[in-house]
Design an enzyme around this catalytic site. Structure first.
Site, mmCIF file in Angstrom:
data_model
loop_
_atom_site.group_PDB
_atom_site.id
_atom_site.type_symbol
_atom_site.label_atom_id
_atom_site.label_comp_id
_atom_site.label_asym_id
_atom_site.label_seq_id
_atom_site.Cartn_x
_atom_site.Cartn_y
_atom_site.Cartn_z
ATOM 1 N N ARG A 84 0.717 -1.181 0.034
ATOM 2 C CA ARG A 84 -0.150 -0.019 -0.029
ATOM 3 C C ARG A 84 0.909 1.613 0.008
ATOM 4 N NH1 ARG A 84 -3.079 -4.117 2.047
ATOM 5 N NH2 ARG A 84 -0.968 -4.701 2.772
ATOM 6 N N THR A 85 1.946 1.263 0.905
ATOM 7 C CA THR A 85 2.733 2.600 1.064
ATOM 8 C C THR A 85 3.382 2.813 -0.260
ATOM 9 O OG1 THR A 85 2.666 2.155 3.357
ATOM 10 C CG2 THR A 85 3.986 3.878 2.654
ATOM 11 N N LYS A 113 28.111 -4.756 -2.391
ATOM 12 C CA LYS A 113 29.697 -4.464 -2.646
ATOM 13 C C LYS A 113 30.399 -3.958 -1.281
ATOM 14 C CE LYS A 113 28.828 -3.411 -7.305
ATOM 15 N NZ LYS A 113 29.043 -2.583 -8.616
ATOM 16 N N ARG A 134 11.538 3.611 3.000
ATOM 17 C CA ARG A 134 11.218 2.641 4.025
ATOM 18 C C ARG A 134 12.459 1.864 4.530
ATOM 19 N NH1 ARG A 134 5.586 -0.935 4.792
ATOM 20 N NH2 ARG A 134 4.934 1.169 5.116
ATOM 21 N N HIS A 167 5.709 6.163 11.706
ATOM 22 C CA HIS A 167 5.039 5.953 10.325
ATOM 23 C C HIS A 167 4.491 7.313 9.995
ATOM 24 C CE1 HIS A 167 3.626 4.236 6.613
ATOM 25 N NE2 HIS A 167 3.173 3.159 6.907
HETATM 26 C C1 NCD Z 1 1.756 -0.990 8.144
HETATM 27 C C2 NCD Z 1 3.470 -0.810 8.466
HETATM 28 O O1 NCD Z 1 3.953 -1.032 7.413
HETATM 29 O O2 NCD Z 1 3.663 -0.162 9.526
HETATM 30 N N1 NCD Z 1 1.328 -1.109 6.974
HETATM 31 C C3 NCD Z 1 1.279 -0.144 6.182
HETATM 32 O O3 NCD Z 1 1.991 0.784 5.955
HETATM 33 N N2 NCD Z 1 -0.095 0.084 5.567
HETATM 34 C C4 NCD Z 1 1.139 -1.949 9.363
HETATM 35 C C5 NCD Z 1 1.687 -3.189 9.303
HETATM 36 O O4 NCD Z 1 2.434 -3.537 8.479
HETATM 37 O O5 NCD Z 1 1.043 -3.841 10.078
#
Ligand code: NCD
Length: 352
Positions: A84-85, A113, A134, A167
């Site tokens: 999703r993200t 490397k 991320r 997040h």
């Molecule tokens: C969340 C995350 O990655 O922290 N997911 C997301 O970004 N929608 C929640 C999760 O992984 O449980």
């Protein structure tokens, strides 16, 4: 975008409290932790997101939006699983005309490397105008952002999830979802929000809990098995912000009073030796029998992915907000990117 001559180094930054860090970051072009936001900024982002959503409904509008950032490129660096993200950020970039590149597995970069992760990201910064990242290591996005702010090529970094700590863009989309859901019910002020699931290791709850302190008279109920309960650092932060909360092992007794339930999954990817799958979580699952006990206009949210904590039998209930919540992520992320490049006036220009 601000230009900074006097940015702290990582060690001094890391000694600050979250609120102090937030104050410092709020002067930088980055989005790193939810403590950097003020309510006025969140209101503006929500307003912008709704305007983008509206303009995007027509072909002329969509074409106009695509021209706004067509001179910019973004790097999506996702060193941790994401659906999703990643997709919503990519879609948000496409809506605004940014070209994107991605690295979704650090094994495909020169880290294999022996290059340091810092050098890897600094390399990305040579080719793009924005890094959306991320990373499994808590604080890594902040470290990278500070490093870039100390170079002569300070490009913005957006934290798309860091370790088990933050997040911030999920928290923004959660707030946008709450705002839209309570639009005809006096907004987020005075609402009761129940968080359930793995509150100990879920970064979405940690980021969202802080944003809720920016609203008046919100009450939070943290309802989870004791082993997965919210950590004391968050509770201390809420105490300081004078937010009213309850920590409870009972789920069903709160159902009739809440305005929103925010479910989360077990975060067992962080397990070392003790297998948290053994913890009995049945009392913290929701199905249609629970819906009957809730207020008619109370909503159910989830950052997703879900496991067994929400029964699929309630997926099509008007109270199940998690699908719309996901789509809201695309709009609020587009708003954030626009704001990051100080181009929000282009949205107001369209209306003239
Ligand atoms: C969340 C995350 O990655 O922290 N997911 C997301 O970004 N929608 C929640 C999760 O992984 O449980």
């Amino acid at each position: 975008m601000s230009k900074n001559s006097n940015i702290l180094n990582w060690e001094s930054y890391n000694d600050l409290s979250l609120v102090e860090k937030g104050n410092l970051i709020s002067h930088l072009p980055h989005t790193l932790i939810s403590q950097q936001f003020k309510r006025t900024q969140i209101n503006e982002l929500c307003r912008l997101a709704s305007k983008i959503r509206f303009i995007c409904k027509t072909k002329e509008g969509a074409y106009y939006l695509k021209s706004i950032l067509c001179d910019k490129r973004a790097m999506l660096y996702f060193a941790q699983p994401s659906s999703r993200t990643y997709l919503s950020f990519n879609a948000a970039c496409q809506i605004l005309g940014l070209d994107t590149m991605d690295v979704r597995d650090s094994k495909t970069s020169s880290e294999i490397k022996g290059e340091s992760p810092e050098d890897t990201v600094r390399t990305f910064s040579s080719y793009v105008d924005l890094i959306i990242m991320r990373h499994p290591e808590g604080g890594f996005a902040e470290k990278i952002a500070l490093m870039l702010s100390n170079t002569n090529r300070e490009i913005p970094v957006i934290n798309a999830g860091s370790g088990a700590d933050q997040h911030p863009t999920q928290a923004l989309l959660d707030i946008y979802t709450l705002e839209r859901s309570f639009e005809c019910n006096k907004g987020i002020d005075n609402k009761i929000i129940l968080f359930s699931g793995d509150l100990k290791r879920g970064r979405t709850v940690r980021s969202l809990a802080w944003l809720l302190t920016l609203y008046d008279n919100v009450k939070i109920i943290f309802s989870a098995p004791q082993e997965l309960q919210i950590k004391s650092d968050i509770l201390e932060m809420l105490d300081k912000a004078q937010l009213n909360y309850v920590v409870s092992e009972n789920f069903s007794e709160h159902l009739s009073e809440v305005d929103a339930i925010y479910m989360t999954r077990l975060q067992d990817e962080w397990d070392s030796d003790n297998d948290t799958n053994e913890i009995d979580r049945k009392k913290f699952q929701i199905d249609s029998s629970h819906l009957k006990k809730m207020k008619k206009d109370a909503i159910i949210m989830h950052p997703l992915p879900r496991r067994e904590e929400i029964s699929t039998s309630i997926d099509n209930s008007p109270q199940a907000m998690y699908w719309r919540q996901m789509r809201n992520g695309m709009w609020i992320r587009a708003a954030l990117i626009l704001k990051t490049f100080d181009r929000e006036n282009k949205i107001y220009d369209w209306e003239k």
